[in-house]
Scaffold this active site. Structure first.
Site, short mmCIF file in Angstrom:
data_model
loop_
_atom_site.label_atom_id
_atom_site.label_comp_id
_atom_site.label_asym_id
_atom_site.label_seq_id
_atom_site.Cartn_x
_atom_site.Cartn_y
_atom_site.Cartn_z
N ARG B 16 0.83 -1.21 0.00
CA ARG B 16 0.00 0.00 0.00
C ARG B 16 0.87 1.27 0.00
O ARG B 16 0.93 2.00 -0.98
CB ARG B 16 -0.95 -0.02 1.23
CG ARG B 16 -2.13 0.94 1.13
CD ARG B 16 -1.84 2.38 1.51
NE ARG B 16 -1.32 2.50 2.89
CZ ARG B 16 -0.78 3.61 3.35
NH1 ARG B 16 -0.67 4.68 2.58
NH2 ARG B 16 -0.31 3.66 4.60
N ASP B 17 1.62 1.51 1.08
CA ASP B 17 2.36 2.77 1.20
C ASP B 17 3.53 2.81 0.22
O ASP B 17 3.97 3.89 -0.18
CB ASP B 17 2.88 2.93 2.64
CG ASP B 17 3.18 4.37 3.00
OD1 ASP B 17 2.89 5.27 2.19
OD2 ASP B 17 3.73 4.61 4.08
N HIS B 208 4.96 4.08 12.93
CA HIS B 208 5.12 4.08 11.46
C HIS B 208 6.11 5.18 11.14
O HIS B 208 5.78 6.36 11.25
CB HIS B 208 3.75 4.34 10.82
CG HIS B 208 3.77 4.53 9.33
ND1 HIS B 208 3.22 3.61 8.46
CD2 HIS B 208 4.27 5.52 8.55
CE1 HIS B 208 3.38 4.03 7.22
NE2 HIS B 208 4.02 5.20 7.24
N CYS B 241 8.57 10.20 0.08
CA CYS B 241 8.04 11.43 0.63
C CYS B 241 8.09 12.47 -0.47
O CYS B 241 9.17 12.86 -0.91
CB CYS B 241 8.91 11.85 1.81
SG CYS B 241 8.55 13.52 2.35
N ASN B 250 9.75 4.33 3.51
CA ASN B 250 9.46 3.77 4.82
C ASN B 250 10.69 3.08 5.37
O ASN B 250 11.57 2.66 4.62
CB ASN B 250 8.36 2.70 4.70
CG ASN B 250 6.99 3.28 4.40
OD1 ASN B 250 6.21 3.54 5.29
ND2 ASN B 250 6.70 3.48 3.12
#
Lengths: 309, 309
Positions: B16-17, B208, B241, B250
Protein backbone atom coordinates in the site's frame (compact mmCIF):
# COMPACT_ATOMS: atom_id res chain seq x y z
CA UNK A 1 16.61 9.89 27.73
CA UNK A 2 19.43 12.46 27.81
CA UNK A 3 20.75 11.65 31.28
CA UNK A 4 22.95 14.73 31.30
CA UNK A 5 24.98 13.90 28.22
CA UNK A 6 24.11 17.06 26.40
CA UNK A 7 27.30 17.49 24.40
CA UNK A 8 28.90 15.05 21.97
CA UNK A 9 32.20 15.31 20.11
CA UNK A 10 32.49 14.19 16.52
CA UNK A 11 35.64 13.22 14.65
CA UNK A 12 35.19 13.33 10.87
CA UNK A 13 37.17 10.50 9.30
CA UNK A 14 36.13 11.10 5.68
CA UNK A 15 39.55 12.39 4.54
CA UNK A 16 41.14 9.15 5.77
CA UNK A 17 38.60 6.31 6.08
CA UNK A 18 36.55 7.74 3.21
CA UNK A 19 39.14 8.71 0.62
CA UNK A 20 41.39 5.69 1.16
CA UNK A 21 39.05 3.40 -0.78
CA UNK A 22 37.95 5.80 -3.52
CA UNK A 23 38.83 4.81 -7.07
CA UNK A 24 39.38 8.40 -8.15
CA UNK A 25 42.56 10.26 -7.08
CA UNK A 26 41.70 13.36 -5.08
CA UNK A 27 44.23 16.16 -5.55
CA UNK A 28 46.15 17.31 -2.48
CA UNK A 29 44.66 20.80 -2.72
CA UNK A 30 41.15 19.32 -2.78
CA UNK A 31 41.92 17.19 0.27
CA UNK A 32 43.18 20.26 2.10
CA UNK A 33 40.08 22.20 1.08
CA UNK A 34 37.86 19.38 2.40
CA UNK A 35 39.72 19.24 5.73
CA UNK A 36 39.71 23.03 6.09
CA UNK A 37 35.99 22.99 5.38
CA UNK A 38 35.36 20.29 7.98
CA UNK A 39 37.38 22.15 10.61
CA UNK A 40 35.41 25.34 9.95
CA UNK A 41 32.10 23.62 10.82
CA UNK A 42 33.00 23.20 14.50
CA UNK A 43 33.76 19.47 14.53
CA UNK A 44 35.88 18.36 17.50
CA UNK A 45 38.45 16.47 15.42
CA UNK A 46 39.27 15.55 11.84
CA UNK A 47 41.15 12.39 10.88
CA UNK A 48 43.08 13.98 8.04
CA UNK A 49 45.11 11.18 6.52
CA UNK A 50 47.20 8.08 7.17
CA UNK A 51 51.00 7.93 7.28
CA UNK A 52 50.83 4.59 5.59
CA UNK A 53 53.10 3.31 2.82
CA UNK A 54 52.10 4.91 -0.52
CA UNK A 55 52.25 1.41 -1.99
CA UNK A 56 49.62 0.14 0.46
CA UNK A 57 47.22 3.07 -0.03
CA UNK A 58 48.17 5.18 -3.08
CA UNK A 59 45.25 7.58 -2.42
CA UNK A 60 46.93 8.84 0.75
CA UNK A 61 50.49 9.07 -0.61
CA UNK A 62 50.40 12.83 0.00
CA UNK A 63 49.93 12.55 3.80
CA UNK A 64 52.72 14.98 4.76
CA UNK A 65 51.71 17.59 2.16
CA UNK A 66 48.08 17.37 3.31
CA UNK A 67 48.93 17.94 6.97
CA UNK A 68 51.28 20.77 6.01
CA UNK A 69 48.58 22.41 3.90
CA UNK A 70 45.84 22.49 6.53
CA UNK A 71 44.95 25.84 8.07
CA UNK A 72 44.96 24.95 11.78
CA UNK A 73 41.95 25.97 13.86
CA UNK A 74 42.18 26.40 17.61
CA UNK A 75 40.20 23.72 19.42
CA UNK A 76 39.95 21.34 16.46
CA UNK A 77 42.27 18.34 16.73
CA UNK A 78 44.09 16.95 13.71
CA UNK A 79 44.27 13.16 13.93
CA UNK A 80 46.27 10.90 11.62
CA UNK A 81 46.36 7.16 11.34
CA UNK A 82 49.77 5.65 12.05
CA UNK A 83 50.33 2.04 10.95
CA UNK A 84 53.92 1.55 12.16
CA UNK A 85 57.04 3.13 13.68
CA UNK A 86 58.08 4.78 10.45
CA UNK A 87 54.60 6.28 10.02
CA UNK A 88 54.77 7.55 13.59
CA UNK A 89 58.06 9.33 12.91
CA UNK A 90 56.58 11.02 9.85
CA UNK A 91 53.41 11.94 11.76
CA UNK A 92 55.30 13.46 14.69
CA UNK A 93 57.48 15.46 12.30
CA UNK A 94 54.36 16.84 10.59
CA UNK A 95 53.00 18.35 13.80
CA UNK A 96 49.63 16.64 14.36
CA UNK A 97 47.59 16.66 17.58
CA UNK A 98 46.76 12.97 17.77
CA UNK A 99 47.91 9.69 16.32
CA UNK A 100 45.52 6.79 15.87
CA UNK A 101 46.93 3.25 16.05
CA UNK A 102 44.76 0.52 14.55
CA UNK A 103 44.69 -3.16 15.41
CA UNK A 104 42.08 -5.85 14.83
CA UNK A 105 40.37 -7.76 17.60
CA UNK A 106 40.09 -10.83 15.38
CA UNK A 107 42.95 -12.95 14.00
CA UNK A 108 41.74 -13.32 10.42
CA UNK A 109 40.81 -9.68 9.90
CA UNK A 110 44.14 -8.67 11.43
CA UNK A 111 46.06 -10.88 9.00
CA UNK A 112 43.91 -9.89 6.01
CA UNK A 113 43.93 -6.16 6.70
CA UNK A 114 47.21 -5.56 8.54
CA UNK A 115 49.27 -8.63 7.56
CA UNK A 116 50.16 -9.35 11.16
CA UNK A 117 48.59 -10.91 14.24
CA UNK A 118 47.00 -8.83 17.03
CA UNK A 119 50.00 -9.74 19.20
CA UNK A 120 52.36 -8.35 16.59
CA UNK A 121 50.26 -5.16 16.46
CA UNK A 122 50.56 -4.74 20.22
CA UNK A 123 54.35 -5.29 20.11
CA UNK A 124 54.61 -2.56 17.49
CA UNK A 125 52.33 -0.23 19.45
CA UNK A 126 54.77 -0.44 22.39
CA UNK A 127 57.52 1.03 20.20
CA UNK A 128 55.20 3.70 18.80
CA UNK A 129 54.00 4.78 22.24
CA UNK A 130 57.63 5.08 23.39
CA UNK A 131 58.42 7.21 20.39
CA UNK A 132 55.42 9.51 20.98
CA UNK A 133 56.12 9.89 24.70
CA UNK A 134 56.88 13.48 25.66
CA UNK A 135 55.82 14.80 22.26
CA UNK A 136 52.52 16.11 23.59
CA UNK A 137 50.72 14.18 20.87
CA UNK A 138 47.67 12.24 22.09
CA UNK A 139 47.83 8.50 21.39
CA UNK A 140 44.55 6.79 20.51
CA UNK A 141 44.15 3.07 19.89
CA UNK A 142 41.43 1.72 17.58
CA UNK A 143 40.15 -1.80 17.90
CA UNK A 144 38.76 -2.98 14.57
CA UNK A 145 36.19 -5.80 14.41
CA UNK A 146 35.33 -5.11 18.07
CA UNK A 147 31.73 -6.10 17.28
CA UNK A 148 32.39 -9.07 15.01
CA UNK A 149 34.60 -10.23 12.17
CA UNK A 150 33.38 -11.05 8.64
CA UNK A 151 35.76 -14.07 8.60
CA UNK A 152 35.91 -15.33 12.19
CA UNK A 153 32.36 -14.36 13.17
CA UNK A 154 31.64 -13.46 16.76
CA UNK A 155 34.41 -11.72 18.72
CA UNK A 156 33.78 -12.44 22.43
CA UNK A 157 33.43 -9.34 24.60
CA UNK A 158 36.05 -10.78 27.00
CA UNK A 159 38.56 -10.79 24.14
CA UNK A 160 37.78 -7.14 23.33
CA UNK A 161 38.12 -6.12 26.97
CA UNK A 162 41.44 -7.98 27.15
CA UNK A 163 42.86 -6.04 24.19
CA UNK A 164 41.65 -2.72 25.64
CA UNK A 165 43.45 -3.55 28.89
CA UNK A 166 46.65 -4.31 26.97
CA UNK A 167 46.35 -1.06 24.98
CA UNK A 168 45.91 1.00 28.14
CA UNK A 169 48.84 -0.78 29.84
CA UNK A 170 51.02 0.21 26.88
CA UNK A 171 50.17 3.87 27.46
CA UNK A 172 47.44 4.39 24.85
CA UNK A 173 45.32 7.30 26.14
CA UNK A 174 42.00 6.84 24.34
CA UNK A 175 40.30 3.85 22.72
CA UNK A 176 38.04 3.62 19.67
CA UNK A 177 35.64 0.69 19.45
CA UNK A 178 35.31 0.08 15.72
CA UNK A 179 32.53 -1.75 13.92
CA UNK A 180 34.66 -2.01 10.82
CA UNK A 181 32.26 -3.99 8.64
CA UNK A 182 28.91 -2.83 10.03
CA UNK A 183 28.03 -5.92 12.04
CA UNK A 184 27.13 -4.32 15.39
CA UNK A 185 23.59 -4.06 16.70
CA UNK A 186 22.29 -1.64 19.35
CA UNK A 187 21.98 -4.24 22.12
CA UNK A 188 25.57 -5.34 21.58
CA UNK A 189 26.81 -1.74 21.40
CA UNK A 190 25.04 -0.95 24.67
CA UNK A 191 26.56 -4.03 26.37
CA UNK A 192 30.14 -3.32 25.29
CA UNK A 193 29.95 0.44 25.87
CA UNK A 194 28.47 0.00 29.34
CA UNK A 195 31.18 -2.52 30.19
CA UNK A 196 34.08 -0.30 29.11
CA UNK A 197 32.64 2.94 30.54
CA UNK A 198 32.17 1.22 33.92
CA UNK A 199 35.57 -0.43 34.00
CA UNK A 200 37.62 2.50 32.66
CA UNK A 201 35.57 5.54 33.57
CA UNK A 202 38.49 7.96 33.05
CA UNK A 203 39.37 6.79 29.53
CA UNK A 204 37.84 8.61 26.56
CA UNK A 205 36.10 6.00 24.40
CA UNK A 206 35.01 6.68 20.83
CA UNK A 207 32.48 4.68 18.80
CA UNK A 208 33.30 4.11 15.13
CA UNK A 209 30.47 2.50 13.19
CA UNK A 210 29.68 1.79 9.58
CA UNK A 211 26.15 1.98 8.25
CA UNK A 212 26.49 -1.23 6.23
CA UNK A 213 23.19 -2.69 7.44
CA UNK A 214 21.39 0.59 8.19
CA UNK A 215 22.04 0.49 11.95
CA UNK A 216 24.63 3.29 12.08
CA UNK A 217 22.51 5.93 13.80
CA UNK A 218 20.74 3.36 16.01
CA UNK A 219 24.14 2.13 17.19
CA UNK A 220 25.33 5.69 17.93
CA UNK A 221 22.11 6.26 19.87
CA UNK A 222 22.69 3.11 21.92
CA UNK A 223 26.30 4.13 22.65
CA UNK A 224 25.24 7.62 23.68
CA UNK A 225 22.59 6.15 25.98
CA UNK A 226 25.41 4.10 27.52
CA UNK A 227 27.53 7.19 28.19
CA UNK A 228 29.72 7.45 25.09
CA UNK A 229 30.08 11.04 23.88
CA UNK A 230 32.78 10.70 21.18
CA UNK A 231 31.91 9.45 17.72
CA UNK A 232 33.69 8.88 14.43
CA UNK A 233 31.66 9.66 11.30
CA UNK A 234 32.38 10.51 7.68
CA UNK A 235 30.99 13.42 5.69
CA UNK A 236 28.40 12.17 3.20
CA UNK A 237 28.74 8.66 4.63
CA UNK A 238 31.91 8.09 2.62
CA UNK A 239 33.90 4.92 3.16
CA UNK A 240 32.89 1.39 2.58
CA UNK A 241 33.34 -2.21 3.28
CA UNK A 242 35.16 -4.36 0.73
CA UNK A 243 33.26 -7.43 1.96
CA UNK A 244 29.76 -6.00 1.45
CA UNK A 245 29.19 -4.90 -2.14
CA UNK A 246 26.56 -2.20 -2.53
CA UNK A 247 26.71 -1.36 1.15
CA UNK A 248 27.08 2.16 2.46
CA UNK A 249 30.12 3.44 4.32
CA UNK A 250 30.80 5.07 7.66
CA UNK A 251 27.90 6.54 9.54
CA UNK A 252 27.29 9.91 7.88
CA UNK A 253 28.51 12.97 9.79
CA UNK A 254 25.71 15.33 8.80
CA UNK A 255 23.08 12.65 9.51
CA UNK A 256 24.63 12.06 12.96
CA UNK A 257 24.91 15.78 13.76
CA UNK A 258 21.32 16.25 12.58
CA UNK A 259 20.01 13.43 14.80
CA UNK A 260 21.78 14.71 17.90
CA UNK A 261 20.85 18.35 17.31
CA UNK A 262 17.20 17.37 16.72
CA UNK A 263 17.33 15.48 20.02
CA UNK A 264 18.60 18.60 21.77
CA UNK A 265 22.14 17.25 22.16
CA UNK A 266 24.79 19.84 21.31
CA UNK A 267 27.40 18.82 18.73
CA UNK A 268 29.10 22.20 18.42
CA UNK A 269 28.69 21.82 14.65
CA UNK A 270 27.16 24.22 12.12
CA UNK A 271 24.86 21.74 10.33
CA UNK A 272 24.11 24.04 7.39
CA UNK A 273 27.82 24.47 6.68
CA UNK A 274 28.34 20.72 6.98
CA UNK A 275 25.51 20.00 4.51
CA UNK A 276 26.90 22.55 2.07
CA UNK A 277 30.32 20.88 2.27
CA UNK A 278 28.73 17.45 1.78
CA UNK A 279 27.12 18.57 -1.47
CA UNK A 280 30.64 19.10 -2.91
CA UNK A 281 31.53 15.41 -2.42
CA UNK A 282 29.93 13.83 -5.51
CA UNK A 283 32.13 15.98 -7.75
CA UNK A 284 35.19 15.28 -5.59
CA UNK A 285 34.84 11.49 -5.61
CA UNK A 286 32.97 11.01 -8.87
CA UNK A 287 29.84 9.33 -7.51
CA UNK A 288 26.75 9.87 -5.37
CA UNK A 289 27.21 9.52 -1.60
CA UNK A 290 24.82 7.79 0.81
CA UNK A 291 24.17 10.59 3.33
CA UNK A 292 20.48 11.43 3.58
CA UNK A 293 20.10 14.77 5.33
CA UNK A 294 22.05 16.52 2.57
CA UNK A 295 19.35 15.25 0.16
CA UNK A 296 16.20 15.57 2.28
CA UNK A 297 17.15 18.69 4.22
CA UNK A 298 16.98 18.96 8.00
CA UNK A 299 13.72 17.97 9.72
CA UNK A 300 13.03 21.60 10.63
CA UNK A 301 13.01 22.71 7.01
CA UNK A 302 9.58 24.06 6.07
CA UNK A 303 7.91 23.60 2.70
CA UNK A 304 5.29 25.90 1.19
CA UNK A 305 1.86 24.36 1.43
CA UNK A 306 0.66 23.18 -2.00
CA UNK A 307 -1.16 25.97 -3.86
CA UNK A 308 -4.90 26.40 -3.66
CA UNK A 309 -5.36 24.83 -0.28
CA UNK B 1 18.06 -3.01 27.32
CA UNK B 2 15.35 -5.55 26.46
CA UNK B 3 13.18 -5.05 29.56
CA UNK B 4 11.10 -8.09 28.73
CA UNK B 5 9.94 -6.93 25.32
CA UNK B 6 11.26 -9.94 23.50
CA UNK B 7 8.70 -10.13 20.71
CA UNK B 8 7.77 -7.49 18.19
CA UNK B 9 5.05 -7.53 15.53
CA UNK B 10 5.68 -6.09 12.11
CA UNK B 11 3.10 -4.92 9.59
CA UNK B 12 4.49 -4.69 6.06
CA UNK B 13 2.95 -1.71 4.29
CA UNK B 14 4.89 -2.00 1.02
CA UNK B 15 1.90 -3.14 -1.07
CA UNK B 16 0.00 0.00 0.00
CA UNK B 17 2.36 2.77 1.20
CA UNK B 18 5.09 1.59 -1.16
CA UNK B 19 3.25 0.87 -4.40
CA UNK B 20 0.89 3.86 -4.19
CA UNK B 21 3.65 6.29 -5.26
CA UNK B 22 5.43 4.13 -7.83
CA UNK B 23 5.48 5.42 -11.38
CA UNK B 24 5.25 1.96 -12.89
CA UNK B 25 1.93 0.05 -12.81
CA UNK B 26 2.28 -3.23 -10.95
CA UNK B 27 0.00 -5.94 -12.31
CA UNK B 28 -2.64 -7.34 -9.95
CA UNK B 29 -1.09 -10.81 -10.13
CA UNK B 30 2.29 -9.37 -9.15
CA UNK B 31 0.76 -7.51 -6.21
CA UNK B 32 -0.91 -10.72 -5.06
CA UNK B 33 2.38 -12.61 -5.41
CA UNK B 34 4.14 -9.94 -3.34
CA UNK B 35 1.51 -10.07 -0.58
CA UNK B 36 1.48 -13.88 -0.57
CA UNK B 37 5.25 -13.80 -0.30
CA UNK B 38 5.17 -11.37 2.60
CA UNK B 39 2.56 -13.43 4.45
CA UNK B 40 4.67 -16.57 4.04
CA UNK B 41 7.62 -14.99 5.87
CA UNK B 42 5.83 -14.87 9.21
CA UNK B 43 5.01 -11.16 9.38
CA UNK B 44 2.21 -10.29 11.79
CA UNK B 45 0.24 -8.20 9.32
CA UNK B 46 0.34 -6.95 5.75
CA UNK B 47 -1.28 -3.69 4.62
CA UNK B 48 -2.40 -5.00 1.27
CA UNK B 49 -4.00 -2.05 -0.48
CA UNK B 50 -6.21 0.99 -0.11
CA UNK B 51 -9.92 1.19 -0.94
CA UNK B 52 -9.37 4.67 -2.22
CA UNK B 53 -10.87 6.20 -5.34
CA UNK B 54 -9.04 4.91 -8.45
CA UNK B 55 -8.84 8.52 -9.60
CA UNK B 56 -6.94 9.53 -6.45
CA UNK B 57 -4.46 6.64 -6.58
CA UNK B 58 -4.58 4.82 -9.93
CA UNK B 59 -1.90 2.33 -8.79
CA UNK B 60 -4.31 0.82 -6.26
CA UNK B 61 -7.40 0.75 -8.51
CA UNK B 62 -7.43 -3.05 -8.24
CA UNK B 63 -7.95 -3.13 -4.44
CA UNK B 64 -10.87 -5.59 -4.44
CA UNK B 65 -9.18 -7.96 -6.92
CA UNK B 66 -5.98 -7.89 -4.87
CA UNK B 67 -7.72 -8.79 -1.62
CA UNK B 68 -9.71 -11.48 -3.41
CA UNK B 69 -6.54 -12.96 -4.89
CA UNK B 70 -4.56 -13.31 -1.66
CA UNK B 71 -4.05 -16.79 -0.24
CA UNK B 72 -5.03 -16.25 3.39
CA UNK B 73 -2.63 -17.48 6.07
CA UNK B 74 -3.82 -18.24 9.58
CA UNK B 75 -2.40 -15.76 12.07
CA UNK B 76 -1.43 -13.13 9.49
CA UNK B 77 -3.76 -10.13 9.43
CA UNK B 78 -4.78 -8.45 6.20
CA UNK B 79 -5.07 -4.70 6.69
CA UNK B 80 -6.43 -2.22 4.17
CA UNK B 81 -6.50 1.53 4.20
CA UNK B 82 -9.97 3.01 4.15
CA UNK B 83 -10.30 6.71 3.29
CA UNK B 84 -14.07 7.13 3.58
CA UNK B 85 -17.45 5.47 4.10
CA UNK B 86 -17.60 4.11 0.55
CA UNK B 87 -14.12 2.64 0.92
CA UNK B 88 -15.19 1.05 4.19
CA UNK B 89 -18.17 -0.62 2.54
CA UNK B 90 -15.95 -2.05 -0.19
CA UNK B 91 -13.36 -3.18 2.38
CA UNK B 92 -15.92 -4.93 4.58
CA UNK B 93 -17.38 -6.67 1.54
CA UNK B 94 -13.93 -7.94 0.58
CA UNK B 95 -13.40 -9.75 3.87
CA UNK B 96 -10.30 -8.13 5.42
CA UNK B 97 -9.15 -8.48 9.04
CA UNK B 98 -8.44 -4.84 9.77
CA UNK B 99 -9.24 -1.41 8.38
CA UNK B 100 -6.84 1.48 8.81
CA UNK B 101 -8.28 5.00 8.95
CA UNK B 102 -5.85 7.85 8.31
CA UNK B 103 -6.05 11.43 9.49
CA UNK B 104 -3.40 14.13 9.84
CA UNK B 105 -2.48 15.76 13.12
CA UNK B 106 -1.68 19.01 11.32
CA UNK B 107 -4.10 21.28 9.47
CA UNK B 108 -2.02 21.97 6.36
CA UNK B 109 -0.97 18.36 5.76
CA UNK B 110 -4.57 17.28 6.30
CA UNK B 111 -5.83 19.70 3.68
CA UNK B 112 -2.98 18.97 1.25
CA UNK B 113 -3.15 15.19 1.56
CA UNK B 114 -6.78 14.46 2.45
CA UNK B 115 -8.54 17.64 1.26
CA UNK B 116 -10.32 18.03 4.57
CA UNK B 117 -9.60 19.29 8.07
CA UNK B 118 -8.73 16.96 10.98
CA UNK B 119 -12.22 17.70 12.38
CA UNK B 120 -13.83 16.56 9.13
CA UNK B 121 -11.73 13.39 9.27
CA UNK B 122 -12.97 12.65 12.76
CA UNK B 123 -16.60 13.23 11.74
CA UNK B 124 -16.16 10.76 8.90
CA UNK B 125 -14.45 8.23 11.16
CA UNK B 126 -17.54 8.21 13.39
CA UNK B 127 -19.62 6.98 10.44
CA UNK B 128 -17.00 4.41 9.44
CA UNK B 129 -16.69 3.01 12.97
CA UNK B 130 -20.48 2.65 13.12
CA UNK B 131 -20.44 0.82 9.82
CA UNK B 132 -17.68 -1.56 10.96
CA UNK B 133 -19.28 -2.26 14.32
CA UNK B 134 -20.21 -5.91 14.74
CA UNK B 135 -18.33 -6.94 11.61
CA UNK B 136 -15.46 -8.39 13.62
CA UNK B 137 -13.06 -6.25 11.63
CA UNK B 138 -10.44 -4.48 13.76
CA UNK B 139 -10.46 -0.68 13.38
CA UNK B 140 -7.08 1.06 13.53
CA UNK B 141 -6.59 4.81 13.36
CA UNK B 142 -3.40 6.33 11.96
CA UNK B 143 -2.28 9.79 12.92
CA UNK B 144 -0.11 11.26 10.18
CA UNK B 145 2.40 14.03 10.94
CA UNK B 146 2.30 13.02 14.62
CA UNK B 147 5.97 14.04 14.87
CA UNK B 148 5.88 17.21 12.79
CA UNK B 149 4.45 18.65 9.59
CA UNK B 150 6.52 19.76 6.59
CA UNK B 151 4.20 22.80 6.20
CA UNK B 152 3.13 23.73 9.73
CA UNK B 153 6.32 22.63 11.49
CA UNK B 154 6.10 21.40 15.05
CA UNK B 155 2.95 19.53 16.08
CA UNK B 156 2.61 19.89 19.87
CA UNK B 157 2.42 16.62 21.78
CA UNK B 158 -0.72 17.86 23.54
CA UNK B 159 -2.43 18.17 20.14
CA UNK B 160 -1.42 14.60 19.24
CA UNK B 161 -2.68 13.26 22.58
CA UNK B 162 -5.94 15.14 22.06
CA UNK B 163 -6.54 13.48 18.69
CA UNK B 164 -5.71 10.04 20.08
CA UNK B 165 -8.28 10.59 22.82
CA UNK B 166 -10.88 11.56 20.22
CA UNK B 167 -10.05 8.50 18.09
CA UNK B 168 -10.43 6.15 21.05
CA UNK B 169 -13.71 7.79 22.11
CA UNK B 170 -15.05 7.10 18.61
CA UNK B 171 -14.31 3.40 19.05
CA UNK B 172 -11.02 3.09 17.20
CA UNK B 173 -9.27 0.05 18.71
CA UNK B 174 -5.60 0.64 17.87
CA UNK B 175 -3.57 3.75 17.00
CA UNK B 176 -0.61 4.22 14.68
CA UNK B 177 1.73 7.13 15.34
CA UNK B 178 2.98 8.08 11.89
CA UNK B 179 6.11 10.02 11.04
CA UNK B 180 4.83 10.58 7.53
CA UNK B 181 7.68 12.71 6.23
CA UNK B 182 10.60 11.39 8.30
CA UNK B 183 10.89 14.29 10.75
CA UNK B 184 10.91 12.39 14.06
CA UNK B 185 14.01 11.96 16.18
CA UNK B 186 14.61 9.29 18.85
CA UNK B 187 14.19 11.63 21.85
CA UNK B 188 10.83 12.82 20.50
CA UNK B 189 9.73 9.27 19.68
CA UNK B 190 10.60 8.17 23.21
CA UNK B 191 8.69 11.10 24.74
CA UNK B 192 5.50 10.54 22.73
CA UNK B 193 5.57 6.73 23.00
CA UNK B 194 6.12 6.84 26.75
CA UNK B 195 3.25 9.32 27.11
CA UNK B 196 0.76 7.23 25.13
CA UNK B 197 1.83 3.87 26.58
CA UNK B 198 1.41 5.26 30.10
CA UNK B 199 -1.93 6.94 29.46
CA UNK B 200 -3.55 4.17 27.39
CA UNK B 201 -1.75 1.03 28.51
CA UNK B 202 -4.41 -1.29 27.05
CA UNK B 203 -4.39 0.20 23.55
CA UNK B 204 -2.12 -1.38 20.91
CA UNK B 205 0.08 1.41 19.51
CA UNK B 206 2.07 1.03 16.28
CA UNK B 207 5.00 3.17 15.16
CA UNK B 208 5.12 4.08 11.46
CA UNK B 209 8.34 5.84 10.46
CA UNK B 210 10.01 6.85 7.26
CA UNK B 211 13.77 6.73 6.87
CA UNK B 212 13.92 10.12 5.12
CA UNK B 213 16.79 11.42 7.25
CA UNK B 214 18.37 8.07 8.15
CA UNK B 215 16.78 7.84 11.60
CA UNK B 216 14.27 5.07 10.80
CA UNK B 217 15.91 2.27 12.77
CA UNK B 218 17.03 4.60 15.58
CA UNK B 219 13.42 5.76 15.96
CA UNK B 220 12.13 2.17 16.04
CA UNK B 221 14.76 1.38 18.68
CA UNK B 222 13.64 4.35 20.79
CA UNK B 223 9.98 3.32 20.49
CA UNK B 224 10.77 -0.28 21.44
CA UNK B 225 12.72 0.94 24.47
CA UNK B 226 9.58 2.88 25.41
CA UNK B 227 7.40 -0.22 25.23
CA UNK B 228 6.07 -0.18 21.66
CA UNK B 229 6.08 -3.65 20.08
CA UNK B 230 4.17 -3.02 16.83
CA UNK B 231 5.88 -1.48 13.84
CA UNK B 232 4.99 -0.60 10.26
CA UNK B 233 7.76 -1.12 7.70
CA UNK B 234 8.00 -1.63 3.95
CA UNK B 235 9.87 -4.37 2.12
CA UNK B 236 13.00 -2.93 0.52
CA UNK B 237 12.28 0.45 2.12
CA UNK B 238 9.69 1.21 -0.58
CA UNK B 239 7.61 4.35 -0.28
CA UNK B 240 8.70 7.91 -0.25
CA UNK B 241 8.04 11.43 0.63
CA UNK B 242 6.90 13.82 -2.10
CA UNK B 243 8.39 16.74 -0.14
CA UNK B 244 11.93 15.33 0.14
CA UNK B 245 13.38 14.56 -3.27
CA UNK B 246 16.08 11.87 -3.25
CA UNK B 247 15.02 10.70 0.18
CA UNK B 248 14.34 7.08 1.02
CA UNK B 249 10.96 5.67 1.92
CA UNK B 250 9.46 3.77 4.82
CA UNK B 251 11.80 2.11 7.25
CA UNK B 252 12.85 -1.11 5.51
CA UNK B 253 11.22 -4.32 6.75
CA UNK B 254 14.20 -6.61 6.31
CA UNK B 255 16.54 -4.04 7.91
CA UNK B 256 14.16 -3.74 10.87
CA UNK B 257 13.73 -7.51 11.22
CA UNK B 258 17.51 -7.92 10.97
CA UNK B 259 18.16 -5.33 13.70
CA UNK B 260 15.68 -6.86 16.12
CA UNK B 261 16.78 -10.45 15.45
CA UNK B 262 20.44 -9.46 15.90
CA UNK B 263 19.45 -7.87 19.21
CA UNK B 264 17.81 -11.11 20.30
CA UNK B 265 14.27 -9.76 19.88
CA UNK B 266 11.96 -12.23 18.17
CA UNK B 267 10.08 -10.97 15.11
CA UNK B 268 8.56 -14.28 14.07
CA UNK B 269 9.91 -13.58 10.57
CA UNK B 270 12.09 -15.74 8.31
CA UNK B 271 14.72 -13.15 7.41
CA UNK B 272 16.23 -15.18 4.57
CA UNK B 273 12.83 -15.49 2.89
CA UNK B 274 12.21 -11.78 3.39
CA UNK B 275 15.56 -10.88 1.79
CA UNK B 276 14.86 -13.19 -1.13
CA UNK B 277 11.50 -11.51 -1.66
CA UNK B 278 13.10 -8.07 -1.43
CA UNK B 279 15.51 -8.90 -4.24
CA UNK B 280 12.48 -9.26 -6.57
CA UNK B 281 11.46 -5.63 -5.99
CA UNK B 282 13.78 -3.79 -8.42
CA UNK B 283 12.26 -5.70 -11.31
CA UNK B 284 8.74 -5.17 -9.96
CA UNK B 285 9.02 -1.40 -9.55
CA UNK B 286 11.67 -0.64 -12.16
CA UNK B 287 14.32 0.87 -9.92
CA UNK B 288 16.77 0.12 -7.11
CA UNK B 289 15.35 0.13 -3.57
CA UNK B 290 17.03 1.61 -0.50
CA UNK B 291 17.03 -1.40 1.87
CA UNK B 292 20.56 -2.31 2.95
CA UNK B 293 20.51 -5.81 4.44
CA UNK B 294 19.36 -7.29 1.12
CA UNK B 295 22.56 -5.83 -0.39
CA UNK B 296 25.07 -6.37 2.42
CA UNK B 297 23.69 -9.64 3.75
CA UNK B 298 22.90 -10.26 7.42
CA UNK B 299 25.59 -9.47 9.99
CA UNK B 300 26.08 -13.16 10.72
CA UNK B 301 27.04 -13.95 7.13
CA UNK B 302 30.63 -15.28 7.00
CA UNK B 303 33.07 -14.53 4.22
CA UNK B 304 36.01 -16.72 3.26
CA UNK B 305 39.26 -15.22 4.47
CA UNK B 306 41.24 -13.74 1.56
CA UNK B 307 43.53 -16.34 -0.02
CA UNK B 308 47.13 -16.77 1.05
CA UNK B 309 46.64 -15.54 4.58
Amino acid sequence: MSQGRERVYINDVAPRDGLQIEKQWVATADKVRLIDGLMATGLARVEATSFVSPRAIPNLADAAEVVQGIRRVSGVGIVVLVPNVKGCERALASGVDEINLVMSASESHSRANLRMSPEQSLAQFAEIVDLAKGSGVFVNGSLSTAFGCPFDGEVPQSRVLGFIERLLELGVEGVTLADTTGMANPAQVARLCEAVMTRWSQVPFTLHVHNTRGMGLANCLAAWQSGVTQFDAALGGLGGCPFAPGATGNVCTEDLVHMFEQMGVDTGVDLAALIELSTTLPELVGHDVPGQVAKAGPADRRYPCPAGL
